[in-house]
Write a protein that holds these residues in place. Structure first.
Motif, PDB file in Angstrom:
ATOM      1  N   MET A   1       1.032  -1.413  -0.047  1.00  0.00           N
ATOM      2  CA  MET A   1      -0.162  -0.080   0.020  1.00  0.00           C
ATOM      3  C   MET A   1       0.765   0.993  -0.001  1.00  0.00           C
ATOM      4  SD  MET A   1      -3.556  -1.224   2.231  1.00  0.00           S
ATOM      5  CE  MET A   1      -3.483   0.662   2.866  1.00  0.00           C
ATOM      6  N   LYS A   2       2.133   1.295  -0.682  1.00  0.00           N
ATOM      7  CA  LYS A   2       2.913   2.308  -0.832  1.00  0.00           C
ATOM      8  C   LYS A   2       3.358   2.830   0.638  1.00  0.00           C
ATOM      9  CE  LYS A   2       0.215   3.953  -4.906  1.00  0.00           C
ATOM     10  NZ  LYS A   2      -0.263   4.811  -5.343  1.00  0.00           N
ATOM     11  N   GLU A   3       3.449   1.719   1.553  1.00  0.00           N
ATOM     12  CA  GLU A   3       3.914   2.162   2.925  1.00  0.00           C
ATOM     13  C   GLU A   3       4.907   3.142   3.095  1.00  0.00           C
ATOM     14  OE1 GLU A   3       5.387  -1.862   2.055  1.00  0.00           O
ATOM     15  OE2 GLU A   3       3.413  -0.818   2.000  1.00  0.00           O
ATOM     16  N   LYS A   4       5.944   3.073   2.284  1.00  0.00           N
ATOM     17  CA  LYS A   4       7.189   3.904   2.372  1.00  0.00           C
ATOM     18  C   LYS A   4       7.209   5.087   2.255  1.00  0.00           C
ATOM     19  CE  LYS A   4      10.479  -0.075   1.774  1.00  0.00           C
ATOM     20  NZ  LYS A   4      11.666  -0.550   0.936  1.00  0.00           N
ATOM     21  N   LYS A   5       6.324   5.576   1.320  1.00  0.00           N
ATOM     22  CA  LYS A   5       6.262   6.849   1.028  1.00  0.00           C
ATOM     23  C   LYS A   5       4.747   7.314   1.815  1.00  0.00           C
ATOM     24  CE  LYS A   5       5.235  10.192  -2.665  1.00  0.00           C
ATOM     25  NZ  LYS A   5       5.148  10.350  -4.095  1.00  0.00           N
ATOM     26  N   TYR A   6       3.827   6.760   2.243  1.00  0.00           N
ATOM     27  CA  TYR A   6       2.802   7.001   2.904  1.00  0.00           C
ATOM     28  C   TYR A   6       2.620   5.879   4.019  1.00  0.00           C
ATOM     29  CZ  TYR A   6       1.875   9.382  -1.400  1.00  0.00           C
ATOM     30  OH  TYR A   6       1.805  10.083  -2.518  1.00  0.00           O
TER      31      TYR A   6
ATOM     32  N   SER B   1       1.126   6.117   6.847  1.00  0.00           N
ATOM     33  CA  SER B   1      -0.218   5.941   7.721  1.00  0.00           C
ATOM     34  C   SER B   1      -1.326   6.101   6.937  1.00  0.00           C
ATOM     35  CB  SER B   1      -0.151   6.812   8.945  1.00  0.00           C
ATOM     36  OG  SER B   1      -0.184   8.280   8.497  1.00  0.00           O
ATOM     37  N   VAL B   2      -2.743   5.630   7.646  1.00  0.00           N
ATOM     38  CA  VAL B   2      -3.714   5.937   6.968  1.00  0.00           C
ATOM     39  C   VAL B   2      -4.512   6.900   7.781  1.00  0.00           C
ATOM     40  CG1 VAL B   2      -6.067   4.847   6.442  1.00  0.00           C
ATOM     41  CG2 VAL B   2      -4.074   3.454   6.033  1.00  0.00           C
ATOM     42  N   LYS B   3      -5.092   7.951   7.251  1.00  0.00           N
ATOM     43  CA  LYS B   3      -5.592   9.126   8.001  1.00  0.00           C
ATOM     44  C   LYS B   3      -7.169   9.255   7.636  1.00  0.00           C
ATOM     45  CE  LYS B   3      -1.397  11.374   7.927  1.00  0.00           C
ATOM     46  NZ  LYS B   3      -0.733  12.764   7.573  1.00  0.00           N
ATOM     47  N   PHE B   4      -7.767   9.690   8.731  1.00  0.00           N
ATOM     48  CA  PHE B   4      -9.151   9.947   8.645  1.00  0.00           C
ATOM     49  C   PHE B   4      -9.458  11.376   9.200  1.00  0.00           C
ATOM     50  CE2 PHE B   4     -13.605  10.300  10.155  1.00  0.00           C
ATOM     51  CZ  PHE B   4     -14.209  10.331   8.921  1.00  0.00           C
ATOM     52  N   VAL B   5      -9.925  12.327   8.443  1.00  0.00           N
ATOM     53  CA  VAL B   5     -10.330  13.582   8.906  1.00  0.00           C
ATOM     54  C   VAL B   5     -11.926  13.837   9.096  1.00  0.00           C
ATOM     55  CG1 VAL B   5      -9.780  16.183   8.425  1.00  0.00           C
ATOM     56  CG2 VAL B   5      -7.975  14.341   7.734  1.00  0.00           C
TER      57      VAL B   5
ATOM     58  N   LYS C   1     -12.936  12.632   5.277  1.00  0.00           N
ATOM     59  CA  LYS C   1     -11.985  12.094   4.411  1.00  0.00           C
ATOM     60  C   LYS C   1     -10.939  11.134   4.822  1.00  0.00           C
ATOM     61  CE  LYS C   1      -9.851  16.096   3.891  1.00  0.00           C
ATOM     62  NZ  LYS C   1      -8.905  17.084   3.329  1.00  0.00           N
ATOM     63  N   LEU C   2     -11.021  10.004   4.091  1.00  0.00           N
ATOM     64  CA  LEU C   2      -9.966   8.967   4.290  1.00  0.00           C
ATOM     65  C   LEU C   2      -9.066   8.926   3.419  1.00  0.00           C
ATOM     66  CD1 LEU C   2      -9.538   6.333   5.696  1.00  0.00           C
ATOM     67  CD2 LEU C   2     -10.661   4.931   3.857  1.00  0.00           C
TER      68      LEU C   2
ATOM     69  N   LEU D   1     -10.333  -1.966   6.595  1.00  0.00           N
ATOM     70  CA  LEU D   1      -9.517  -1.334   7.628  1.00  0.00           C
ATOM     71  C   LEU D   1     -10.203  -1.324   8.762  1.00  0.00           C
ATOM     72  CD1 LEU D   1      -9.008   1.708   5.425  1.00  0.00           C
ATOM     73  CD2 LEU D   1      -7.199  -0.085   5.915  1.00  0.00           C
ATOM     74  N   GLY D   2      -9.495  -1.918   9.989  1.00  0.00           N
ATOM     75  CA  GLY D   2     -10.150  -1.746  11.416  1.00  0.00           C
ATOM     76  C   GLY D   2      -9.461  -0.767  12.256  1.00  0.00           C
ATOM     77  N   PHE D   3     -10.115  -0.193  12.908  1.00  0.00           N
ATOM     78  CA  PHE D   3      -9.277   0.871  13.796  1.00  0.00           C
ATOM     79  C   PHE D   3      -9.916   0.971  15.157  1.00  0.00           C
ATOM     80  CE2 PHE D   3     -13.237   2.633  12.020  1.00  0.00           C
ATOM     81  CZ  PHE D   3     -14.108   3.301  13.064  1.00  0.00           C
ATOM     82  N   GLU D   4      -9.175   1.492  16.069  1.00  0.00           N
ATOM     83  CA  GLU D   4      -9.430   1.451  17.512  1.00  0.00           C
ATOM     84  C   GLU D   4      -8.654   2.865  17.903  1.00  0.00           C
ATOM     85  OE1 GLU D   4      -9.075  -0.752  21.561  1.00  0.00           O
ATOM     86  OE2 GLU D   4      -9.349  -2.094  19.764  1.00  0.00           O
TER      87      GLU D   4
END
Length: 95
Positions: free
Chosen positions: A1-6, A8-12, A29-30, A85-88
């Motif tokens: 998932m392009k983790e080296k450049k990005y 983290s996953v963000k939600f605003v 926004k995800l 995608l799971g989140f806590e």
């Protein structure tokens, strides 16, 4: 998932929709792999002392975020286009 450049996953969050029972709905926004998409997100919440914990999951399509679905064994084994995608997270006052 392009983790080296990005990494983290963000939600605003942009809009609060509702609270029902122990569930909250919001819009926002995800941001995955540098691509933004507006979504409706639902999460369970619980109040524990002076903190609030949120937990949930949201399905995305890899292709919606310009990501090639993963493959293995030189492309002979392929996954589908859907990822859950799971989140806590928790919030508490700053002292």
């Amino acid at each position: 998932m392009k983790e080296k450049k990005y990494p983290s996953v963000k939600f605003v969050m942009s809009e609060f929709i509702s609270v029902t029972g122990n569930s909250v709905k919001v819009k926002g926004k995800l941001i995955v792999a540098g691509t933004e998409k507006s979504i409706l997100l639902e999460a369970a919440y619980a109040v524990n002392g002076d903190s609030v914990q949120f937990r949930g999951a949201h399905e995305i399509a890899f292709t919606d975020f310009k990501i090639d679905p993963p493959t293995a064994v030189f492309g002979t084994i392929k996954t589908g286009d859907i990822l859950t995608l799971g989140f806590e997270t928790s919030f508490s006052p700053i002292n």
